[in-house]
Design a protein around this motif. Structure first.
Motif, PDB file in Angstrom:
ATOM      1  N   SER A 113     -34.136  68.790  25.214  1.00 19.92           N
ATOM      2  CA  SER A 113     -34.702  68.857  23.890  1.00 19.92           C
ATOM      3  C   SER A 113     -35.350  69.934  23.452  1.00 19.92           C
ATOM      4  CB  SER A 113     -36.038  68.019  24.234  1.00 19.92           C
ATOM      5  OG  SER A 113     -35.769  66.619  24.446  1.00 19.92           O
ATOM      6  N   SER A 114     -35.138  70.339  22.246  1.00 20.66           N
ATOM      7  CA  SER A 114     -35.627  71.433  21.578  1.00 20.66           C
ATOM      8  C   SER A 114     -37.400  71.163  21.052  1.00 20.66           C
ATOM      9  CB  SER A 114     -35.188  71.620  20.251  1.00 20.66           C
ATOM     10  OG  SER A 114     -33.675  72.108  20.537  1.00 20.66           O
ATOM     11  N   GLY A 115     -37.835  72.036  20.783  1.00 25.19           N
ATOM     12  CA  GLY A 115     -39.490  71.651  20.459  1.00 25.19           C
ATOM     13  C   GLY A 115     -40.169  72.491  19.615  1.00 25.19           C
ATOM     14  N   VAL A 116     -41.121  72.195  19.222  1.00 27.71           N
ATOM     15  CA  VAL A 116     -42.136  73.114  18.235  1.00 27.71           C
ATOM     16  C   VAL A 116     -43.496  72.694  18.926  1.00 27.71           C
ATOM     17  CG1 VAL A 116     -43.092  73.524  15.993  1.00 27.71           C
ATOM     18  CG2 VAL A 116     -40.808  72.795  15.922  1.00 27.71           C
ATOM     19  N   LEU A 117     -44.195  73.614  19.416  1.00 25.22           N
ATOM     20  CA  LEU A 117     -45.464  73.801  19.844  1.00 25.22           C
ATOM     21  C   LEU A 117     -46.537  74.336  19.019  1.00 25.22           C
ATOM     22  CD1 LEU A 117     -47.868  73.996  22.007  1.00 25.22           C
ATOM     23  CD2 LEU A 117     -46.696  76.001  22.774  1.00 25.22           C
ATOM     24  N   THR A 118     -47.393  73.717  18.503  1.00 23.15           N
ATOM     25  CA  THR A 118     -48.528  74.011  17.556  1.00 23.15           C
ATOM     26  C   THR A 118     -49.917  74.236  18.311  1.00 23.15           C
ATOM     27  OG1 THR A 118     -47.149  73.172  15.874  1.00 23.15           O
ATOM     28  CG2 THR A 118     -49.532  73.747  14.937  1.00 23.15           C
ATOM     29  N   VAL A 119     -50.612  74.912  18.073  1.00 24.08           N
ATOM     30  CA  VAL A 119     -52.020  74.996  18.736  1.00 24.08           C
ATOM     31  C   VAL A 119     -53.038  74.710  17.502  1.00 24.08           C
ATOM     32  CG1 VAL A 119     -53.855  76.392  19.756  1.00 24.08           C
ATOM     33  CG2 VAL A 119     -51.855  77.090  20.283  1.00 24.08           C
ATOM     34  N   LEU A 120     -53.781  73.422  17.730  1.00 27.88           N
ATOM     35  CA  LEU A 120     -54.537  72.867  16.561  1.00 27.88           C
ATOM     36  C   LEU A 120     -56.033  73.496  16.846  1.00 27.88           C
ATOM     37  CD1 LEU A 120     -53.422  69.310  17.033  1.00 27.88           C
ATOM     38  CD2 LEU A 120     -52.511  70.931  15.282  1.00 27.88           C
ATOM     39  N   GLU A 121     -56.346  73.608  17.991  1.00 32.10           N
ATOM     40  CA  GLU A 121     -57.831  74.043  18.117  1.00 32.10           C
ATOM     41  C   GLU A 121     -57.858  75.162  19.379  1.00 32.10           C
ATOM     42  OE1 GLU A 121     -60.548  70.761  18.795  1.00 32.10           O
ATOM     43  OE2 GLU A 121     -60.615  70.376  16.566  1.00 32.10           O
ATOM     44  N   GLY A 122     -58.597  75.998  19.628  1.00 26.16           N
ATOM     45  CA  GLY A 122     -58.815  76.801  20.646  1.00 26.16           C
ATOM     46  C   GLY A 122     -57.759  77.874  20.734  1.00 26.16           C
ATOM     47  N   GLU A 123     -57.437  78.232  21.857  1.00 26.26           N
ATOM     48  CA  GLU A 123     -56.426  79.278  22.054  1.00 26.26           C
ATOM     49  C   GLU A 123     -55.707  78.891  23.679  1.00 26.26           C
ATOM     50  OE1 GLU A 123     -57.587  83.344  21.575  1.00 26.26           O
ATOM     51  OE2 GLU A 123     -57.065  83.676  23.687  1.00 26.26           O
ATOM     52  N   LEU A 124     -54.425  79.070  23.533  1.00 30.39           N
ATOM     53  CA  LEU A 124     -53.562  78.917  24.666  1.00 30.39           C
ATOM     54  C   LEU A 124     -52.631  80.151  24.970  1.00 30.39           C
ATOM     55  CD1 LEU A 124     -52.097  75.231  23.868  1.00 30.39           C
ATOM     56  CD2 LEU A 124     -53.857  76.007  25.628  1.00 30.39           C
ATOM     57  N   THR A 125     -52.259  80.202  26.161  1.00 31.27           N
ATOM     58  CA  THR A 125     -51.578  81.401  26.661  1.00 31.27           C
ATOM     59  C   THR A 125     -49.933  80.878  26.905  1.00 31.27           C
ATOM     60  OG1 THR A 125     -53.278  82.694  27.264  1.00 31.27           O
ATOM     61  CG2 THR A 125     -51.226  83.456  28.111  1.00 31.27           C
ATOM     62  N   GLU A 126     -49.039  81.480  26.117  1.00 32.84           N
ATOM     63  CA  GLU A 126     -47.652  80.786  26.902  1.00 32.84           C
ATOM     64  C   GLU A 126     -47.061  82.113  27.510  1.00 32.84           C
ATOM     65  OE1 GLU A 126     -43.360  79.552  25.055  1.00 32.84           O
ATOM     66  OE2 GLU A 126     -44.601  81.222  24.142  1.00 32.84           O
ATOM     67  N   HIS A 127     -46.753  81.639  29.078  1.00 32.12           N
ATOM     68  CA  HIS A 127     -46.082  82.731  29.913  1.00 32.12           C
ATOM     69  C   HIS A 127     -44.621  82.289  29.771  1.00 32.12           C
ATOM     70  CE1 HIS A 127     -49.802  83.949  31.523  1.00 32.12           C
ATOM     71  NE2 HIS A 127     -50.490  83.032  31.561  1.00 32.12           N
ATOM     72  N   GLY A 128     -43.864  83.421  29.529  1.00 33.62           N
ATOM     73  CA  GLY A 128     -42.274  83.134  29.610  1.00 33.62           C
ATOM     74  C   GLY A 128     -41.405  84.439  30.147  1.00 33.62           C
ATOM     75  N   ARG A 129     -40.252  84.264  30.034  1.00 34.35           N
ATOM     76  CA  ARG A 129     -39.514  85.557  30.249  1.00 34.35           C
ATOM     77  C   ARG A 129     -39.861  87.138  29.679  1.00 34.35           C
ATOM     78  NH1 ARG A 129     -34.211  84.451  32.036  1.00 34.35           N
ATOM     79  NH2 ARG A 129     -33.536  86.710  31.341  1.00 34.35           N
ATOM     80  N   ARG A 130     -40.533  86.886  28.593  1.00 29.98           N
ATOM     81  CA  ARG A 130     -41.120  88.266  27.686  1.00 29.98           C
ATOM     82  C   ARG A 130     -42.332  88.497  28.231  1.00 29.98           C
ATOM     83  NH1 ARG A 130     -37.803  87.055  22.245  1.00 29.98           N
ATOM     84  NH2 ARG A 130     -35.853  87.355  23.154  1.00 29.98           N
ATOM     85  N   GLY A 131     -43.251  87.691  29.043  1.00 26.42           N
ATOM     86  CA  GLY A 131     -44.559  88.158  29.351  1.00 26.42           C
ATOM     87  C   GLY A 131     -45.375  87.165  28.689  1.00 26.42           C
ATOM     88  N   PRO A 132     -46.734  87.314  28.941  1.00 25.81           N
ATOM     89  CA  PRO A 132     -47.718  86.403  28.277  1.00 25.81           C
ATOM     90  C   PRO A 132     -47.630  86.507  26.583  1.00 25.81           C
ATOM     91  CG  PRO A 132     -48.784  88.065  29.364  1.00 25.81           C
ATOM     92  CD  PRO A 132     -47.458  88.470  29.667  1.00 25.81           C
ATOM     93  N   LEU A 133     -48.098  85.382  26.005  1.00 25.60           N
ATOM     94  CA  LEU A 133     -48.265  85.470  24.531  1.00 25.60           C
ATOM     95  C   LEU A 133     -49.286  84.662  24.345  1.00 25.60           C
ATOM     96  CD1 LEU A 133     -47.159  86.242  21.593  1.00 25.60           C
ATOM     97  CD2 LEU A 133     -45.629  84.048  21.740  1.00 25.60           C
ATOM     98  N   THR A 134     -50.468  85.195  23.484  1.00 27.52           N
ATOM     99  CA  THR A 134     -51.607  84.361  23.265  1.00 27.52           C
ATOM    100  C   THR A 134     -51.513  83.826  22.136  1.00 27.52           C
ATOM    101  OG1 THR A 134     -53.239  85.978  24.175  1.00 27.52           O
ATOM    102  CG2 THR A 134     -54.162  84.791  22.593  1.00 27.52           C
ATOM    103  N   LEU A 135     -51.827  82.288  22.120  1.00 27.76           N
ATOM    104  CA  LEU A 135     -51.436  81.606  20.859  1.00 27.76           C
ATOM    105  C   LEU A 135     -52.862  80.824  20.398  1.00 27.76           C
ATOM    106  CD1 LEU A 135     -48.492  79.731  22.273  1.00 27.76           C
ATOM    107  CD2 LEU A 135     -48.383  81.616  20.779  1.00 27.76           C
ATOM    108  N   ALA A 136     -53.269  81.333  19.154  1.00 31.48           N
ATOM    109  CA  ALA A 136     -54.440  80.892  18.540  1.00 31.48           C
ATOM    110  C   ALA A 136     -54.251  79.717  17.659  1.00 31.48           C
ATOM    111  CB  ALA A 136     -55.115  82.179  17.829  1.00 31.48           C
ATOM    112  N   ALA A 137     -55.338  79.095  17.221  1.00 30.89           N
ATOM    113  CA  ALA A 137     -55.098  78.009  16.370  1.00 30.89           C
ATOM    114  C   ALA A 137     -54.287  78.329  15.152  1.00 30.89           C
ATOM    115  CB  ALA A 137     -56.516  77.355  16.001  1.00 30.89           C
ATOM    116  N   GLY A 138     -53.224  77.495  14.818  1.00 27.59           N
ATOM    117  CA  GLY A 138     -52.546  77.545  13.772  1.00 27.59           C
ATOM    118  C   GLY A 138     -51.000  78.209  14.140  1.00 27.59           C
ATOM    119  N   ALA A 139     -51.100  78.893  15.338  1.00 32.19           N
ATOM    120  CA  ALA A 139     -49.746  79.452  15.915  1.00 32.19           C
ATOM    121  C   ALA A 139     -48.848  78.613  16.203  1.00 32.19           C
ATOM    122  CB  ALA A 139     -50.224  80.294  17.177  1.00 32.19           C
ATOM    123  N   GLN A 140     -47.649  78.676  15.896  1.00 25.49           N
ATOM    124  CA  GLN A 140     -46.350  77.922  16.383  1.00 25.49           C
ATOM    125  C   GLN A 140     -45.346  78.669  17.291  1.00 25.49           C
ATOM    126  OE1 GLN A 140     -45.462  75.980  12.345  1.00 25.49           O
ATOM    127  NE2 GLN A 140     -45.713  74.342  13.202  1.00 25.49           N
TER     128      GLN A 140
END
Length: 187
Positions: free
Chosen positions: A108-135
């Protein structure tokens, strides 16, 4: 692109300098972050841009999802919000410290959208902070871990196409990037 010839600049010596022609991407920037270039979401999306548009339209309609959100300190809470031909939409909540574990989404392909708060995505390129509204848009096999590293709850929306049938967990940890470097290309 505009095919009209661009006027040339003149250098200090009087010679004509070549005109700088910018590409559409240089002019417009990231197509997924330019709201006015996105088409309105169709009833049944078929392209990546349309799935991004679907996620944005759901995110903008808080009345559609806000009353469904629950927080669970023992496990990540999730709710399938919608299904359509070849896709599904999930609503997830995250209490402080909760994470997904390192995983991919199978075929599956996908779209992740942060609706409220903040999440951190950890991947091959290191951590990425995703604030509300980030996709984030990802292709099949893309491996990542999503974590709520903050002291507040967070809510996210996930669109999978085709619908999610598997979510293989990976044994390496993004906290140790050298193990991610050994992951297959495209993961």
């Amino acid at each position: 692109m505009n095919s009209t010839p661009q006027p040339s600049a003149t250098t200090a010596t009087g010679a004509a300098a070549p005109a700088v022609v910018e590409s559409d991407l240089q002019i417009a920037g990231d197509i997924l972050s330019v709201q006015h270039l996105l088409q309105p979401a169709r009833e049944h999306p078929a392209t990546v841009a349309e799935f991004v548009g679907l996620a944005r339209s759901i995110a903008a309609d808080r009345a559609q999802w806000e009353h469904l959100v629950r927080y669970d300190a023992t496990t990540r809470w999730y709710h399938r919000l919608r299904t359509g031909p070849g896709y599904e939409v999930w609503l997830l909540s995250w209490v402080p410290g909760q994470g997904s574990g390192l995983h991919d989404h199978g075929g599956s392909s996908g779209v992740l959208t942060v609706l409220e708060g903040e999440l951190t995505e950890h991947g091959r390129r290191g951590p990425l902070t995703l604030a509300a509204g980030a996709q984030r848009v990802f292709a099949p096999g893309y491996a990542h871990e999503v974590v709520n590293d903050t002291l507040d709850g967070a809510v996210s929306l996930h669109v999978y196409f085709p619908g999610l049938t598997e979510m293989p967990m990976h044994s390496c940890s993004p906290a140790r990037p050298e193990t991610l470097a050994d992951a297959p290309v495209g993961a």
